[in-house]
Design an enzyme around this catalytic site. Structure first.
Site, PDB file in Angstrom:
ATOM      1  N   HIS A 137       0.799  -1.228   0.000  1.00  0.00           N
ATOM      2  CA  HIS A 137       0.000   0.000   0.000  1.00  0.00           C
ATOM      3  C   HIS A 137       0.830   1.275   0.000  1.00  0.00           C
ATOM      4  CE1 HIS A 137      -3.639  -2.372   1.820  1.00  0.00           C
ATOM      5  NE2 HIS A 137      -3.384  -2.675   0.564  1.00  0.00           N
ATOM      6  N   CYS A 185       5.956  19.877  -8.336  1.00  0.00           N
ATOM      7  CA  CYS A 185       6.991  19.057  -8.961  1.00  0.00           C
ATOM      8  C   CYS A 185       7.917  19.927  -9.809  1.00  0.00           C
ATOM      9  CB  CYS A 185       6.337  17.981  -9.812  1.00  0.00           C
ATOM     10  SG  CYS A 185       7.477  16.961 -10.761  1.00  0.00           S
ATOM     11  N   SER A 227      -7.392  -8.952   9.203  1.00  0.00           N
ATOM     12  CA  SER A 227      -8.539  -9.858   9.154  1.00  0.00           C
ATOM     13  C   SER A 227      -8.473 -10.847   8.010  1.00  0.00           C
ATOM     14  CB  SER A 227      -9.830  -9.044   9.040  1.00  0.00           C
ATOM     15  OG  SER A 227      -9.879  -8.369   7.795  1.00  0.00           O
TER      16      SER A 227
END
Length: 280
Positions: A137, A185, A227
């Site tokens: 992630h 950026c 989970s």
């Protein structure tokens, strides 16, 4: 040390240790529960302070950043302040020690083990403990351009900055600035965002392919502090099971999951050091 556990849990720990001693290929998936034991809030925790009116799910998305990049950036800078001083707990250290032992055979193991550690967490506590880990992630302490994807690194240190070590080899320190002003950026002028996989975005291809391969080829799959019900990561346990792996879950609140073979219903910081003692 096993005396700290209930008799039933001791039996399960010893059974798991026996299986893990004999296994050559082991895949481990960690989730928010492991970081929570170090004091890092989970996404399910209620927001506090200025952020009480928001749900995390409503901020961690490309649409939210498109609508209000300053709001999302400020929220992530606040999250970074919350977790920057958190340290690895006994579960992180046990996993790092096991990984090192498996790679070097500096233990009572009869042969080297292939230990693949995968995490759904975006913090760097596994790395701080000394582990090599695959992040599904993203990374809370990294930034990139929302437009061209170029990596962004702070160039200097000021009073609002802190040095954080994100390297197992202790040779690469990145500068994290907690200022909530938007950054553009230098390549394309787009806004800089955290290098996190948001809701609605695809997981990084290389990391996911490595995780799938490890799950499909492992003999034992261990789910720690998660989970194993939320996809796509939950699919790793399913994939391992389909290919004949034994599934072990370490979670104080076990999930009603029929594919789990051994449930260790306790905190990872309690179980992992004890389990490692039995394995090594």
């Amino acid at each position: 040390m096993l005396a700290e556990l209930t008799p039933e849990l001791i039996v399960h720990v010893q059974r798991a240790a026996t299986l893990l001693q004999a296994a050559q290929r082991i895949c481990i998936l960690t989730g928010a529960g492991v970081s929570a034991e170090s004091g890092i809030p989970t996404f399910r925790d209620k927001q506090t302070g200025l952020w009480e009116q928001f749900r995390a799910e409503d901020l961690a998305s490309p649409d939210a950043f498109e609508r209000d990049p300053k709001l999302v950036w400020s929220w992530y800078q606040w999250r970074r302040k919350l977790v920057h001083d958190k340290a690895p707990n006994p579960a992180h250290h046990a996993l790092a020690q096991w990984q090192e032992s498996a790679e070097t055979s500096k233990s009572h193991l009869t042969k080297k083990q292939q230990l693949t550690l995968i995490t759904q967490n975006v913090d760097d506590l596994h790395e701080q403990a000394g582990s090599t880990v695959i992040h599904l992630h993203g990374h809370l302490w990294r930034n990139r351009c929302n437009q061209c994807n170029a990596s962004y690194h702070y160039k200097s240190v000021d009073q609002k900055s802190t040095l954080l070590n994100n390297s197992k080899e202790n040779n690469s320190k990145d500068v994290i600035n907690f200022d909530d002003e938007l950054i553009t950026c230098q390549h394309c002028g787009g806004y800089i965002r955290p290098d996190i996989i948001w809701f609605g975005e695809s997981l990084p291809v290389d990391a996911w392919q490595t995780a799938e391969q490890a799950a499909a080829n492992c003999e034992v799959f261990i789910s720690i502090g998660t989970s194993s019900l939320v996809y796509p990561a939950a699919g790793l346990a399913q994939l391992a099971k389909q290919n004949g792996a034994t599934i072990i879950e370490i979670n104080p609140n076990p999930t009603p999951n029929t594919i789990v073979d051994i449930t260790l219903a306790a905190k990872a910081g309690v179980v992992m050091p004890l389990l490692l003692d039995q394995i090594l």
